[in-house]
Design a protein around this motif. Structure first.
Motif, PDB file in Angstrom:
ATOM      1  N   UNK A 301      -2.475   5.190   2.794  1.00  0.00           N
ATOM      2  CA  UNK A 301      -2.769   5.056   1.362  1.00  0.00           C
ATOM      3  C   UNK A 301      -1.515   4.594   0.615  1.00  0.00           C
ATOM      4  N   UNK A 302      -0.400   5.203   0.920  1.00  0.00           N
ATOM      5  CA  UNK A 302       0.853   4.839   0.259  1.00  0.00           C
ATOM      6  C   UNK A 302       1.299   3.429   0.619  1.00  0.00           C
ATOM      7  N   UNK A 303       1.109   3.047   1.872  1.00  0.00           N
ATOM      8  CA  UNK A 303       1.445   1.679   2.279  1.00  0.00           C
ATOM      9  C   UNK A 303       0.563   0.664   1.557  1.00  0.00           C
ATOM     10  N   UNK A 304      -0.683   1.032   1.314  1.00  0.00           N
ATOM     11  CA  UNK A 304      -1.574   0.149   0.570  1.00  0.00           C
ATOM     12  C   UNK A 304      -1.075  -0.051  -0.858  1.00  0.00           C
ATOM     13  N   UNK A 305      -0.556   1.032  -1.455  1.00  0.00           N
ATOM     14  CA  UNK A 305       0.023   0.921  -2.797  1.00  0.00           C
ATOM     15  C   UNK A 305       1.254   0.016  -2.780  1.00  0.00           C
ATOM     16  N   UNK A 306       2.070   0.147  -1.727  1.00  0.00           N
ATOM     17  CA  UNK A 306       3.235  -0.740  -1.593  1.00  0.00           C
ATOM     18  C   UNK A 306       2.790  -2.180  -1.402  1.00  0.00           C
ATOM     19  N   UNK A 307       1.804  -2.398  -0.533  1.00  0.00           N
ATOM     20  CA  UNK A 307       1.326  -3.761  -0.280  1.00  0.00           C
ATOM     21  C   UNK A 307       0.813  -4.404  -1.565  1.00  0.00           C
ATOM     22  N   UNK A 308       0.103  -3.630  -2.365  1.00  0.00           N
ATOM     23  CA  UNK A 308      -0.371  -4.163  -3.642  1.00  0.00           C
ATOM     24  C   UNK A 308       0.802  -4.569  -4.524  1.00  0.00           C
ATOM     25  N   UNK A 309       1.848  -3.740  -4.531  1.00  0.00           N
ATOM     26  CA  UNK A 309       3.020  -4.057  -5.354  1.00  0.00           C
ATOM     27  C   UNK A 309       3.728  -5.316  -4.880  1.00  0.00           C
ATOM     28  N   UNK A 310       3.549  -5.673  -3.621  1.00  0.00           N
ATOM     29  CA  UNK A 310       4.206  -6.865  -3.067  1.00  0.00           C
ATOM     30  C   UNK A 310       3.346  -8.123  -3.173  1.00  0.00           C
ATOM     31  N   UNK A 311       2.111  -8.001  -3.664  1.00  0.00           N
ATOM     32  CA  UNK A 311       1.240  -9.184  -3.696  1.00  0.00           C
ATOM     33  C   UNK A 311       1.748 -10.324  -4.578  1.00  0.00           C
ATOM     34  N   UNK A 312       2.621 -10.098  -5.553  1.00  0.00           N
ATOM     35  CA  UNK A 312       3.184 -11.271  -6.240  1.00  0.00           C
ATOM     36  C   UNK A 312       4.037 -12.158  -5.337  1.00  0.00           C
ATOM     37  N   UNK A 313       4.490 -11.616  -4.176  1.00  0.00           N
ATOM     38  CA  UNK A 313       5.353 -12.428  -3.311  1.00  0.00           C
ATOM     39  C   UNK A 313       4.752 -12.656  -1.926  1.00  0.00           C
ATOM     40  N   UNK A 314       3.550 -12.137  -1.673  1.00  0.00           N
ATOM     41  CA  UNK A 314       2.883 -12.447  -0.408  1.00  0.00           C
ATOM     42  C   UNK A 314       1.375 -12.486  -0.634  1.00  0.00           C
ATOM     43  N   UNK A 315       0.682 -13.174   0.237  1.00  0.00           N
ATOM     44  CA  UNK A 315      -0.766 -13.350   0.097  1.00  0.00           C
ATOM     45  C   UNK A 315      -1.493 -12.050   0.420  1.00  0.00           C
ATOM     46  N   UNK A 317      -4.202 -11.685   2.054  1.00  0.00           N
ATOM     47  CA  UNK A 317      -4.616 -11.683   3.457  1.00  0.00           C
ATOM     48  C   UNK A 317      -3.477 -11.225   4.364  1.00  0.00           C
ATOM     49  N   UNK A 318      -2.248 -11.645   4.043  1.00  0.00           N
ATOM     50  CA  UNK A 318      -1.092 -11.217   4.837  1.00  0.00           C
ATOM     51  C   UNK A 318      -0.838  -9.719   4.665  1.00  0.00           C
ATOM     52  N   UNK A 319      -1.018  -9.234   3.449  1.00  0.00           N
ATOM     53  CA  UNK A 319      -0.844  -7.802   3.199  1.00  0.00           C
ATOM     54  C   UNK A 319      -1.873  -7.003   3.988  1.00  0.00           C
ATOM     55  N   UNK A 320      -3.127  -7.451   3.953  1.00  0.00           N
ATOM     56  CA  UNK A 320      -4.176  -6.747   4.683  1.00  0.00           C
ATOM     57  C   UNK A 320      -3.942  -6.788   6.190  1.00  0.00           C
ATOM     58  N   UNK A 321      -3.434  -7.915   6.677  1.00  0.00           N
ATOM     59  CA  UNK A 321      -3.164  -8.027   8.114  1.00  0.00           C
ATOM     60  C   UNK A 321      -2.096  -7.027   8.548  1.00  0.00           C
ATOM     61  N   UNK A 322      -1.077  -6.857   7.712  1.00  0.00           N
ATOM     62  CA  UNK A 322      -0.027  -5.880   8.030  1.00  0.00           C
ATOM     63  C   UNK A 322      -0.587  -4.461   8.025  1.00  0.00           C
ATOM     64  N   UNK A 323      -1.416  -4.152   7.022  1.00  0.00           N
ATOM     65  CA  UNK A 323      -1.981  -2.805   6.919  1.00  0.00           C
ATOM     66  C   UNK A 323      -2.942  -2.500   8.065  1.00  0.00           C
ATOM     67  N   UNK A 324      -3.618  -3.525   8.568  1.00  0.00           N
ATOM     68  CA  UNK A 324      -4.586  -3.327   9.654  1.00  0.00           C
ATOM     69  C   UNK A 324      -3.918  -2.816  10.930  1.00  0.00           C
ATOM     70  N   UNK A 325      -2.627  -3.020  11.056  1.00  0.00           N
ATOM     71  CA  UNK A 325      -1.910  -2.596  12.265  1.00  0.00           C
ATOM     72  C   UNK A 325      -1.574  -1.108  12.258  1.00  0.00           C
ATOM     73  N   UNK A 326      -1.681  -0.484  11.092  1.00  0.00           N
ATOM     74  CA  UNK A 326      -1.192   0.885  10.931  1.00  0.00           C
ATOM     75  C   UNK A 326      -1.861   1.881  11.891  1.00  0.00           C
TER      76      UNK A 326
END
Length: 492
Positions: A301-315, A317-326
């Motif tokens: 859940x916390x990583x998802x919040x971080x990924x959302x915060x990084x979406x201005x600098x990454x796509x 789909x790339x954020x979701x792909x990283x989270x899918x590995x967790x």
């Protein structure tokens, strides 16, 4: 031999201070009267090349309570935000911690040195900016206990106390714990700029963290997705280590999550006594959001919040792909750790079921988690062996006997040797952990009579949690009845 350094010779670099004041506020610690040294950790001092003899200086306490600045330091409070118990809080920041800067050691490693409890900052809101002796002792001991267990963590250099009164649930005395980490950047350090709709600082902070801590990614065209992927992997592995050792953090807010995958911001933590997957160590956590068995989910859940915060600098789909590995990383690492705790030398398809069944009967019988796994190293795998000292830990002995037969068959299938297996198991199953009652005894002595001997005793003990220490045998005993009534909360 490389010469150790005096306090005025520490090699401060202060890279975070080179960032613009968008990321921090510069200010000095607020002095405290009549400081005294509670405890000094020579192992942590070694990390910054500090001469251990410096702890005996008359002005040592003055420096590490914030009354005198260390030469070369540039004190500041870091800005961040975060989700607290699932709700976004728009500005948190270091409300009672002041970063002095970073010291580079002879190996080229940088360690940020931070005073926790050093007074109010622009981020204190209505807080007093102080820490108390009780909470400082808990953080000091637990960070070193976690290091002894091989779990990534901040480190603790010293505690300095003062008789100045601090108001919590009751009147307590002030203290400052000096903690160290390669970086104190956290998930919330990115969130604050995302919710302010400031894209430039997100990229600047990401570039800073990558350059200093993930340099192999700096030239990669997809450095931001890879960066998130590494944070996901480190966090998943950290959660697996917590679960395997029976550690509950208690306040897994996103502002308490390290970007480097360190155990961070110790408060109402707890090591489980009897196995209870729903264990809630934080008396303030009325809904059980941060219960022991929820920690892996909250990590994601916390990583998802971080990924959302990084979406201005990454796509996205790339954020979701990283989270899918967790989940896969967590599951694989956790099972690997649990195999080691059972002394299994190879991987087999039914291992997860073997682990789950043991945990199930441990929960039903309220078996002590640490004690059981340590004593399991003495399991006699010979056909027909009854293992009375193990089965007597279970009310339902028949349930243990059934599991023991499956375990015996598993050991025989890989031709395990009991002596060799016990040696392996004793290297990963601690005999000593920082149970809450042990910390409480040390705190009581410190508060009532300024007797810090128990702090020192626990510090030494927990540096070697896997070793037999015959003179400390009583510290491996099951907790006394009164330990059930200890309550720790966010003020702890």
């Amino acid at each position: 031999m490389y010469p150790m350094k005096k306090l005025d010779q520490l090699n401060f670099a202060n890279s975070f201070a080179r960032l613009s004041e968008t990321f921090h506020s510069r200010l000095a610690p607020t002095p405290l009267p009549d400081p005294y040294l509670v405890s000094f950790n020579a192992d942590a001092a070694q990390l910054i090349d500090m001469d251990h003899g410096e702890a005996g200086r008359a002005d040592f306490a003055e420096h590490f309570i914030g009354n005198r600045l260390l030469p070369g330091s540039e004190p500041l409070a870091m800005l961040y935000a975060g989700h607290q118990f699932g709700h976004y809080v728009q500005q948190l920041g270091d409300g009672r911690a002041i970063l002095l800067g970073e010291v580079k050691n002879k190996a080229g490693e940088s360690w940020e040195v931070q005073l926790k409890g050093a007074g109010t900052t622009p981020y204190s809101r209505s807080g007093d900016g102080r820490a108390v002796l009780r909470s400082s002792i808990r953080e000091y001991l637990c960070s070193e206990a976690m290091h002894g267990l091989g779990i990534p963590t901040t480190r603790a250099l010293c505690i300095v106390g003062s008789d100045q009164e601090v108001y919590r649930e009751s009147i307590e005395s002030a203290a400052v714990v000096t903690r160290m980490a390669p970086s104190h950047v956290r998930f919330g350090s990115f969130e604050v700029f995302y919710y302010r709709k400031q894209q430039a600082p997100i990229a600047q902070l990401a570039d800073y963290v990558i350059e200093r801590h993930f340099p192999h990614l700096a030239a990669a065209p997809d450095k931001y997705p890879q960066f998130l992927g590494e944070v996901v992997a480190r966090t998943a592995q950290l959660m697996a280590k917590w679960q395997a050792v029976g550690f509950a953090h208690g306040v897994m807010n996103t502002d308490n999550m390290s970007i480097l995958g360190l155990t961070f911001d110790y408060g109402p933590f707890g090591f489980m006594d009897s196995y209870n997957p729903g264990y809630v160590c934080n008396h303030s956590d009325h809904g059980g959001r941060y219960a022991f068995d929820q920690q892996p989910h909250i990590g994601l859940w916390n990583l998802t919040a971080l990924a959302q915060a990084l979406t201005p600098i990454l796509a996205v789909d790339d954020a979701n792909a990283a989270l899918m590995r967790y989940e896969a990383i967590f599951g694989e690492h956790y099972l690997e750790l649990m195999r080691a705790k059972l002394g299994l030398a190879s991987a087999r398809p039914d291992d997860a079921a073997l682990v789950e069944k043991l945990l199930e009967i441990m929960q039903a019988n309220r078996v002590d988690y640490t004690h059981l796994f340590r004593s399991l190293g003495n399991f006699d795998s010979a056909p027909g062996a009854e293992n009375p000292r193990l089965r007597d830990q279970f009310i339902d002995r028949a349930a243990f006997d059934a599991w023991a037969e499956a375990y015996r068959a598993r050991l025989q299938a890989e031709q395990s040797t009991d002596a060799e297996r016990k040696e392996r198991m004793d290297r990963v199953n601690p005999k000593y952990i920082l149970r809450n009652y042990l910390a409480q005894v040390a705190i009581r002595k410190a508060e009532e009579s300024r007797d810090f001997s128990e702090v020192e005793r626990l510090l030494a003990l927990l540096k070697r949690p896997f070793d037999e220490q015959p003179e400390m045998e009583s510290y491996a005993a099951l907790p006394p009845d009164w330990a059930q009534h200890i309550e720790v909360s966010c003020s702890s």
